[in-house]
Write an enzyme that holds these catalytic residues in place. Structure first.
Site, short mmCIF file in Angstrom:
data_model
loop_
_atom_site.label_atom_id
_atom_site.label_comp_id
_atom_site.label_asym_id
_atom_site.label_seq_id
_atom_site.Cartn_x
_atom_site.Cartn_y
_atom_site.Cartn_z
N CYS A 243 -7.99 -7.82 6.05
CA CYS A 243 -8.56 -8.66 5.06
C CYS A 243 -9.02 -9.87 5.66
O CYS A 243 -8.62 -11.03 5.83
CB CYS A 243 -7.02 -9.34 4.34
SG CYS A 243 -5.69 -9.84 5.56
N LYS B 9 0.69 -1.14 -0.14
CA LYS B 9 0.20 0.03 0.00
C LYS B 9 0.86 1.33 -0.09
O LYS B 9 0.27 2.25 -0.62
CB LYS B 9 -1.15 -0.17 1.12
CG LYS B 9 -1.85 -1.28 1.11
CD LYS B 9 -3.13 -1.30 1.77
CE LYS B 9 -3.86 -2.49 1.60
NZ LYS B 9 -3.13 -3.78 2.00
N1 SAM Z 1 0.14 -2.66 4.68
C1 SAM Z 1 1.00 -3.75 4.13
C2 SAM Z 1 1.04 -3.98 2.73
O1 SAM Z 1 0.19 -3.45 1.98
O2 SAM Z 1 2.07 -4.46 2.12
C3 SAM Z 1 0.48 -4.99 4.78
C4 SAM Z 1 0.33 -4.82 6.26
S1 SAM Z 1 -0.07 -5.99 7.05
C5 SAM Z 1 -1.55 -6.36 6.85
C6 SAM Z 1 -0.16 -5.60 8.71
C7 SAM Z 1 1.20 -5.25 9.33
O3 SAM Z 1 0.97 -4.84 10.86
C8 SAM Z 1 2.41 -6.16 9.42
O4 SAM Z 1 3.39 -5.66 8.79
C9 SAM Z 1 2.58 -6.34 10.92
O5 SAM Z 1 4.05 -6.51 11.14
C10 SAM Z 1 2.21 -4.93 11.44
N2 SAM Z 1 1.86 -5.02 12.81
C11 SAM Z 1 1.84 -6.07 13.77
N3 SAM Z 1 1.51 -5.79 14.89
C12 SAM Z 1 1.13 -4.49 15.07
C13 SAM Z 1 0.93 -3.49 15.91
N4 SAM Z 1 0.90 -3.80 17.13
N5 SAM Z 1 0.97 -2.09 15.65
C14 SAM Z 1 1.23 -1.88 14.25
N6 SAM Z 1 1.19 -2.63 13.38
C15 SAM Z 1 1.59 -3.89 13.57
#
Ligand code: SAM
Length: 446
Positions: free
Chosen positions: A227, A112
């Site tokens: 998702c 994104k």
């Molecule tokens: N936006 C990314 C993309 O489009 O390539 C995908 C993101 S993925 C759905 C969610 C992300 O949130 C991961 O990279 C994960 O490491 C991060 N995440 C995990 N725990 C989190 C937290 N407590 N606060 C913020 N981000 C976190």
């Protein structure tokens, strides 16, 4: 496909008559899609276009992406089609095409963030944050390939952003979630699913949103996405922002055109892609606006180090170099970013730690000026830099960090191009090519 019992039980109730056709769609092959980088590769929209994304296209089947040099050149990003829906939210919020300060809070691996960079006015500043340290390198790698200068990378817990009170115009929270929408594409998501895990995700999402909202400017927008199909991770999170933070939910015009489900209740609008209606995986998105109020001023007490040696002539390396401010980011490492962003960058530097600012383009080593991989892949590099065009097999040899077997072009640093797209540098000396591709960018398959 055998779904977890708790999931199927809930989905039958939640989706009502839709469940049987959704279930059927989940048994079929997931579509494959990519999104082109409009500053590197232009493609006319056609019958394979993703309807909600200008640069998104479906492919007839999944190729071996690793063996396509254009992927390594940042000409496109492999991305699931439904998640390209954020384009519609950005079009709505940023229709004025004014520069914006944008935070992508959960950014790795960078799908994104690369999309946002393509959509935003180029005088916008994107902060791409990833809280998990081990996921930051892949984010940096993907942003480097995309080649835009107007971004900053951070590795922070969301609550740290409260130091930048009221700073961002737009915050994208693509939240970590229970991943129900990915069951068809990624069986691991199904194996890891449990009701307990899904409720923990919901708690974490609420915490993330509470932590991040202070850094949104009054009148600014949150794009919240997941998702999953789970209401407690989706609509309920929007409802909580409305209840506890006086935010307003935004209605988007997605339903008729794209088959996206509009889930509306109590004035809260959420948008759900389901694979039997939209060609892609399960995805949820909602847009919330913060109520207007006083805009805060931010003090600057840390400046970019812009005293650079005279030997560095940026016009040699950059196109329209007058538009950029050059600064020493680490010792002997020089980066650039748009001049118009300097003030915002200095505000950020004064309040939070950052991992990367703009594009690192040259390193000084003694008297030598060494161009970087980031410069080769940058969309801002000078068109006058020397290049050599190589065919597919040599492009792959280059990307494996092997020697090139091509006619010697004469001494000096050259950019290796494949179909006009830069892959990286070689330094040609004494009839030999020194392959300057950074180790972490090389491909490891045979
Ligand atoms: N936006 C990314 C993309 O489009 O390539 C995908 C993101 S993925 C759905 C969610 C992300 O949130 C991961 O990279 C994960 O490491 C991060 N995440 C995990 N725990 C989190 C937290 N407590 N606060 C913020 N981000 C976190």
């Amino acid at each position: 496909m055998k779904f977890p019992d708790g999931f199927e039980k809930r989905m039958k109730i939640q989706m009502e008559s839709e469940w049987s056709s959704l279930k059927e769609a989940l048994e079929s092959e997931p579509p494959v899609s990519i999104r082109y980088n409009p500053l590197k590769f232009q493609k006319q929209q056609n019958e394979f276009s993703v309807p909600w994304c200008k640069d998104g296209f479906y492919l007839p089947q999944r190729p071996i992406f690793t063996l396509d040099p254009l992927l390594h050149a940042g000409a496109y990003y492999v991305q699931e089609a439904s998640s390209m829906l954020i384009e519609k939210a950005i079009n709505f919020i940023s229709g004025d095409n004014e520069p914006k300060r944008v935070l992508d809070l959960c950014a790795a691996p960078g799908g994104k963030s690369t999309h946002l960079l393509s959509l935003l006015n180029s005088n916008s500043l994107l902060v791409s944050n990833e809280v998990i340290q081990t996921r930051v390198p892949v984010l940096i790698e993907n942003l480097t390939k995309w080649g835009y200068q107007n971004s900053i990378v951070t590795n922070l817990d969301p609550k740290i952003f409260a130091r930048l009170e009221g700073f961002f115009d737009i915050i994208l929270v693509d939240a970590p979630c229970s991943g129900e929408g990915l069951f068809r594409k990624d069986p691991k998501a199904m194996n890891e699913w449990s009701e307990e895990n899904a409720s923990n995700c919901a708690l974490r999402q609420t915490r993330i949103l509470n932590d991040i909202l202070p850094s949104l400017r009054p009148g600014g927008f949150i794009i919240y996405s997941t998702c999953t199909y789970n209401p407690s991770e989706n609509q309920d999170q929007l409802q909580k922002m409305s209840n506890h933070h006086e935010m307003t939910s935004i209605q988007l015009d997605l339903v008729e055109k794209y088959g996206v489900l509009e889930l509306s209740s109590n004035g809260i609008y959420g948008y759900q892609c389901i694979p039997n209606k939209t060609k892609g995986e399960g995805f949820f998105m909602g847009v919330m606006q913060k109520k207007s109020g006083e805009i805060k001023d931010h003090k600057i007490n840390k400046k970019l180090n812009i005293s650079i040696p005279k030997t560095i002539d940026s016009s040699q390396w950059l196109s329209e170099s007058d538009n950029y401010v050059i600064f020493e980011n680490h010792e002997n490492e020089f980066s650039f970013i748009k001049k118009s962003l300097q003030h915002d960058v200095e505000i950020i530097l004064s309040h939070i730690p950052v991992k990367k600012i703009g594009t690192h383009f040259i390193t000084l080593k003694g008297k030598n000026i060494l161009p970087t991989h980031g410069l080769a892949l940058s969309v801002c590099k000078s068109p006058g830099l020397p290049t050599i065009e190589v065919p597919l097999q040599e492009a792959l040899e280059y990307l494996r960090k092997n020697n090139l077997n091509i006619e010697y072009p004469g001494d000096g640093w050259k950019i290796v191009n494949y179909q006009g797209n830069a892959l990286g540098w070689v330094n040609a000396t004494s009839g030999r090519f020194n392959n300057k591709l950074p180790m972490e960018f090389r491909i490891r398959t045979l």
